[in-house]
Structures are given as C-alpha cells and as structure tokens.
Design an enzyme around this catalytic site. Structure first.
Site, short mmCIF file in Angstrom:
data_model
loop_
_atom_site.label_atom_id
_atom_site.label_comp_id
_atom_site.label_asym_id
_atom_site.label_seq_id
_atom_site.Cartn_x
_atom_site.Cartn_y
_atom_site.Cartn_z
N ASN A 167 0.86 -1.18 0.00
CA ASN A 167 0.00 0.00 0.00
C ASN A 167 0.90 1.24 0.00
OD1 ASN A 167 -1.81 2.04 0.46
ND2 ASN A 167 -2.44 1.35 2.50
N TRP A 168 1.00 1.85 -1.15
CA TRP A 168 1.92 3.00 -1.28
C TRP A 168 1.39 4.25 -0.59
CZ3 TRP A 168 4.09 3.17 -7.02
CH2 TRP A 168 4.72 1.95 -7.30
N LYS A 169 0.11 4.25 -0.26
CA LYS A 169 -0.54 5.42 0.34
C LYS A 169 -0.31 6.65 -0.56
CE LYS A 169 -0.28 3.17 4.77
NZ LYS A 169 -0.21 3.25 6.20
N HIS A 177 -9.52 0.96 5.04
CA HIS A 177 -8.25 1.20 5.73
C HIS A 177 -8.52 2.17 6.90
CE1 HIS A 177 -4.17 2.42 6.61
NE2 HIS A 177 -3.77 1.36 5.91
N GLY A 237 2.95 -1.07 4.27
CA GLY A 237 2.93 0.36 3.97
C GLY A 237 4.32 0.85 3.61
N GLY A 238 4.98 1.50 4.56
CA GLY A 238 6.28 2.14 4.33
C GLY A 238 7.29 1.24 3.63
N GLU A 296 -5.12 -4.96 10.62
CA GLU A 296 -4.11 -3.91 10.80
C GLU A 296 -4.42 -3.16 12.10
OE1 GLU A 296 -2.22 -2.66 6.79
OE2 GLU A 296 -3.95 -1.40 7.16
N GLY A 342 2.57 2.48 10.77
CA GLY A 342 3.51 3.59 10.62
C GLY A 342 4.22 3.98 11.91
P1 13P Z 1 3.08 0.53 7.64
O1 13P Z 1 3.62 -0.76 7.09
O2 13P Z 1 3.78 1.74 7.14
O3 13P Z 1 2.99 0.48 9.14
O4 13P Z 1 1.57 0.67 7.11
C1 13P Z 1 0.74 -0.43 7.19
C2 13P Z 1 -0.49 -0.12 6.44
O5 13P Z 1 -1.25 0.75 6.80
C3 13P Z 1 -0.73 -0.87 5.18
O6 13P Z 1 -2.01 -0.65 4.71
#
Ligand code: 13P
Length: 254
Positions: free
Chosen positions: A9-11, A96, A235-236, A168, A174
C-alpha cells in the site's frame, strides 16, 4: 499450504517519475527472484495505469487504495469500481483505518464499497483493526468483530469467498510498533472463529487474512510463520524495493 499474499500500500507517496522507477525496479527484481507469493501493488490512482501497463507475466497484480461507494454519475472526485475494472485493476483496499479516521468512512459506507467491488469483479482487501485505547481497554476483539460483521457478513458464502481480510491494528501502522506474532496470530484466529460461526469451518479455513502494521524485512518471517497469517499488507516498506522484495521472499519461503 496456501500461496501467501504480499500487498504493498503506497498510500499518498511518490512523484510520477519515482513511481515509474519503483515499478521498473520491482519488475526487474521480481523477475529475477520469482517469489512464489502473490504480489499486489496499490499505487495512488494517477499511477494505476502505469502499474497496469507494466503488469507483466503475472509478476504482480494491481490494486487501488479506495473506491467509491457509488456506481457512476455526478460524484465529483470519486473513482468507481467499474472504472478500475476497465483498467485491469484486480484488487481494492477497503476500510483502511486512515480512511475510517480521516474521511469518516463508516460501516454503512464500507458495506456499499464492498458491494461495488464485488459487483465489478474486484477483490476487496477489507481492513479491520483496533486503536491503542481500544486494545488497552480490552475492547480489541469487540471492535474487530463489529468491523468484520458490519462490513462483510451481509455477503453470501460465494461472495464472501472472494474477499481478503487485512488485520491492521491502528497502533502498529507507521509507528514501528509491530504486533507480536502471538498478538497477530490470536486476532487472526479470532476472525476465523467469527467466520466459522457466520459461514462454516471450511470458509473460515479458506479465507485469506493478512497482517499489516510496521511489517518489514526484520519481522516478516516471524509473522508469516504463524498459523493463520496468510501474508502482509505493507505500507512504508513497500516503497523500498529491497525491503519489499525481501518481504515477498519471506512470504514465499513458508
Ligand atoms: P506501515 O507498514 O507503514 O505500518 O503501514 C501499514 C499499512 O497501513 C498498510 O495498509
């Protein structure tokens, strides 16, 4: 053992050029490493076509980070499930915690989004998870139960079988505070109990449940080796090729 899933998930990150570079690097490395896990990348909307254009030899699939709860028409700024389907997008993250929190997405809206995704043959990656105060108050399971029930349990068995769930915990997203493998395993098992009660044991056993929240190359192997953890929503770490590929390989090893 089922084939695991790793979804990135690149956000709301990266310029167009950075996205193009990342996709190219991913393609090269996936082609070399050929992880057996199913790899999905979820870039921001404007980069989806870039990703689907580069989608080659089944090295990865492409997901959106959100969809409209409406079908079509005068909904300025929205992107519909049918539009995504027409661009060869295969998956869509729904519910999310960032969307629940910053965009006030409630259970009713999320139910509508799940229905839109399924009606247009997109696979929903439906996110659930408790906040830290909720966990500290001992309400983590109650919260997740409500989210799973309201978001998904209106579906019949055939529809439900097309859904992927991502657990999650909000406090792990994050923050670098990953859930322990035991905490994640425990919640995944609980979600399966709920599914078995609503549907049956077989459906519960076959549902793919991913873990997300500060998952990285250091902790992925531990998490993915737990019973009932079918991969990760990243995510990150999905923005760095080496990290992401390492996670994909760890999901392929089990
Ligand atoms: P992180 O891996 O950055 O904690 O984010 C997780 C996330 O929200 C994936 O959707």
């Amino acid at each position: 053992m089922r084939r695991k899933i790793v979804a990135g998930n690149w956000k709301m990150n990266l310029s167009f050029t950075d996205a193009e570079d990342l996709i190219n690097d991913l393609l090269d490395t996936l082609d070399e490493e050929k992880p057996t896990a199913e790899v999905i990348i979820c870039p921001p909307y404007p980069y989806l076509e870039l990703a689907t254009d580069y989608m080659e030899e089944n090295l990865f699939k492409v997901g959106a980070q959100n969809i409209s709860s409406f079908g079509a028409g005068a909904y300025t700024g929205e992107v519909s499930a049918s539009m995504l389907k027409s661009m060869d997008v295969t998956h869509c993250i729904i519910g999310h915690s960032e969307r629940r929190k910053y965009f006030n997405e409630d259970d009713k809206m999320l139910t509508a989004k799940v229905n839109q995704a399924l009606a247009h043959q997109l696979t929903p990656i439906f996110c659930v998870g408790e906040s830290l105060p909720e966990r500290e108050a001992g309400k983590d399971k109650e919260v997740v139960r409500r989210q799973v029930r309201h978001g998904l349990f209106h579906l019949d068995t055939v529809e439900f079988a097309r859904v992927v769930i991502a657990y999650e915990p909000v406090w792990a997203i994050g923050t670098g505070m990953t859930a322990t493998p035991e905490q994640a395993k425990d919640m995944h098992a609980y979600i399966r109990t709920l599914i078995a009660e609503r549907y049956d044991e077989k459906v519960a056993e076959e549902t793919m449940i991913l873990y997300g929240g500060s998952c990285n190359s250091e902790n992925a192997a531990d998490l993915f080796s737990q019973e009932g953890i079918d991969g990760g929503l990243i995510g990150g770490a999905s923005l760095k090729v080496d990290e992401f590929i390492s996670i994909c390989k760890q999901a392929s090893a089990k």
